[in-house]
Design a protein around this motif. Structure first.
Motif, PDB file in Angstrom:
ATOM      1  N   GLY A  52      48.158  27.708  42.839  1.00  0.00           N
ATOM      2  CA  GLY A  52      47.439  26.454  42.952  1.00  0.00           C
ATOM      3  C   GLY A  52      47.985  25.534  44.019  1.00  0.00           C
ATOM      4  N   PHE A  53      47.434  24.319  44.023  1.00  0.00           N
ATOM      5  CA  PHE A  53      47.801  23.288  44.988  1.00  0.00           C
ATOM      6  C   PHE A  53      48.912  22.439  44.383  1.00  0.00           C
ATOM      7  N   GLY A  54      50.099  22.488  44.981  1.00  0.00           N
ATOM      8  CA  GLY A  54      51.208  21.685  44.490  1.00  0.00           C
ATOM      9  C   GLY A  54      50.953  20.202  44.694  1.00  0.00           C
ATOM     10  N   HIS A  74      44.729  20.126  35.906  1.00  0.00           N
ATOM     11  CA  HIS A  74      44.876  18.951  36.774  1.00  0.00           C
ATOM     12  C   HIS A  74      45.966  18.032  36.236  1.00  0.00           C
ATOM     13  N   LYS A  75      46.805  17.501  37.143  1.00  0.00           N
ATOM     14  CA  LYS A  75      47.763  16.453  36.822  1.00  0.00           C
ATOM     15  C   LYS A  75      47.801  15.468  37.976  1.00  0.00           C
ATOM     16  N   ASP A  76      48.014  14.187  37.654  1.00  0.00           N
ATOM     17  CA  ASP A  76      48.133  13.202  38.738  1.00  0.00           C
ATOM     18  C   ASP A  76      49.134  12.118  38.368  1.00  0.00           C
ATOM     19  N   ASN A  80      47.249  11.183  34.184  1.00  0.00           N
ATOM     20  CA  ASN A  80      46.170  12.031  33.690  1.00  0.00           C
ATOM     21  C   ASN A  80      46.537  13.499  33.791  1.00  0.00           C
ATOM     22  N   GLY A  81      46.080  14.252  32.815  1.00  0.00           N
ATOM     23  CA  GLY A  81      46.255  15.696  32.827  1.00  0.00           C
ATOM     24  C   GLY A  81      45.175  16.330  31.981  1.00  0.00           C
ATOM     25  N   ALA A  82      44.543  17.371  32.495  1.00  0.00           N
ATOM     26  CA  ALA A  82      43.452  18.005  31.757  1.00  0.00           C
ATOM     27  C   ALA A  82      43.238  19.413  32.290  1.00  0.00           C
ATOM     28  N   VAL A  83      42.592  20.236  31.476  1.00  0.00           N
ATOM     29  CA  VAL A  83      42.172  21.568  31.902  1.00  0.00           C
ATOM     30  C   VAL A  83      40.650  21.544  32.058  1.00  0.00           C
ATOM     31  N   SER A 101      47.990  17.428  41.505  1.00  0.00           N
ATOM     32  CA  SER A 101      48.104  18.874  41.682  1.00  0.00           C
ATOM     33  C   SER A 101      46.980  19.548  40.917  1.00  0.00           C
ATOM     34  N   GLU A 102      46.557  20.714  41.404  1.00  0.00           N
ATOM     35  CA  GLU A 102      45.555  21.545  40.743  1.00  0.00           C
ATOM     36  C   GLU A 102      46.040  22.989  40.743  1.00  0.00           C
ATOM     37  N   PHE A 103      46.075  23.605  39.579  1.00  0.00           N
ATOM     38  CA  PHE A 103      46.531  24.985  39.468  1.00  0.00           C
ATOM     39  C   PHE A 103      45.538  25.808  38.657  1.00  0.00           C
TER      40      PHE A 103
END
Length: 229
Positions: A52-54, A74-76, A80-83, A101-103
């Motif tokens: 993913g994108f670090g 997703h995390k920021d 926020n954090g979610a799938v 980041s997006e993984f």
């Protein structure tokens, strides 16, 4: 109707990531395709399992993610954090600055998603985030508003005069289009017949205000319709 052929888009292969760029992006520069109205980026990304994108930063951009297959984590920096899963729409207003980041959330399955950038109407706002799920039954054989300036129809809100509709159409299936101004129609999956032209996944078409638009499914079509000022 102006057609943007999917096989003419920019392409980047980073091993863990394969990406197609509808408009100029990163090392792909095309002065003929710098965006459409306030729509600046449509990247079709395929991310290998577990990759993913670090963490990286953005400012003053409305960033929309839409998952086609797989799961995205997703995390920021705002906490926020979610799938995300297929049918989910996420909007992140970068505003004065945000790290995220997006993984690929799966260790086995490829992640296939669209990353969309829209230029904001107002600058200097605080970063913020919103995500909603739109089940298949809300999109099958119809146009579902999923993004709007004021969050109408239980859509995700955005800092710009833009509406985004999602539609899924089986062969021969069609629905009356919502009112649009300048329109960008992107085929995300399958095939559709648009004003008599067959468009496949990755293809897109641009329309001026008042121009007729007729859409019918050809082969399990999944479409994004942007209404832009």
């Amino acid at each position: 109707m102006l057609i943007r052929a999917g096989n003419e888009r920019g392409y980047a292969d980073h091993g863990w990531l394969r990406s197609r760029h509808t408009f100029s992006f990163a090392n792909y520069f095309d002065p003929e395709h710098m965006g459409f109205r306030t729509l600046r980026v449509i990247n079709e990304d395929r991310v290998q399992a577990g990759q993913g994108f670090g963490t990286h930063g953005h400012e003053e951009m409305e960033i929309i993610s839409y998952v086609l297959d797989g799961e995205m984590a997703h995390k920021d920096s705002t906490g926020n954090g979610a799938v995300m899963r297929p049918g989910d729409v996420q909007r992140m207003s970068a505003g004065t600055g945000v790290l995220h980041s997006e993984f690929n959330h799966s260790s086995e399955q490829e992640l296939h998603f669209l990353q969309i950038w829209i230029m904001p109407a107002r600058h200097g706002i605080a970063p913020n985030y919103e995500q909603k799920a739109f089940p298949p039954e809300q999109r099958q054989g119809q146009w579902r508003r999923v993004l709007s300036p004021d969050g109408r129809n239980d859509s995700v809100s955005i800092n710009q005069d833009v509406n985004l509709y999602l539609g899924r159409f089986a062969a021969g299936e069609q629905a009356e289009l919502p009112p649009v101004r300048h329109a960008w129609l992107h085929v995300a999956k399958g095939e559709a017949v648009i004003n008599g032209e067959r468009l496949a996944a990755g293809d897109a078409a641009a329309f001026s205000p008042g121009e007729p638009i007729e859409v019918a499914g050809q082969r399990d079509a999944e479409l994004l319709l942007f209404d832009l000022a």
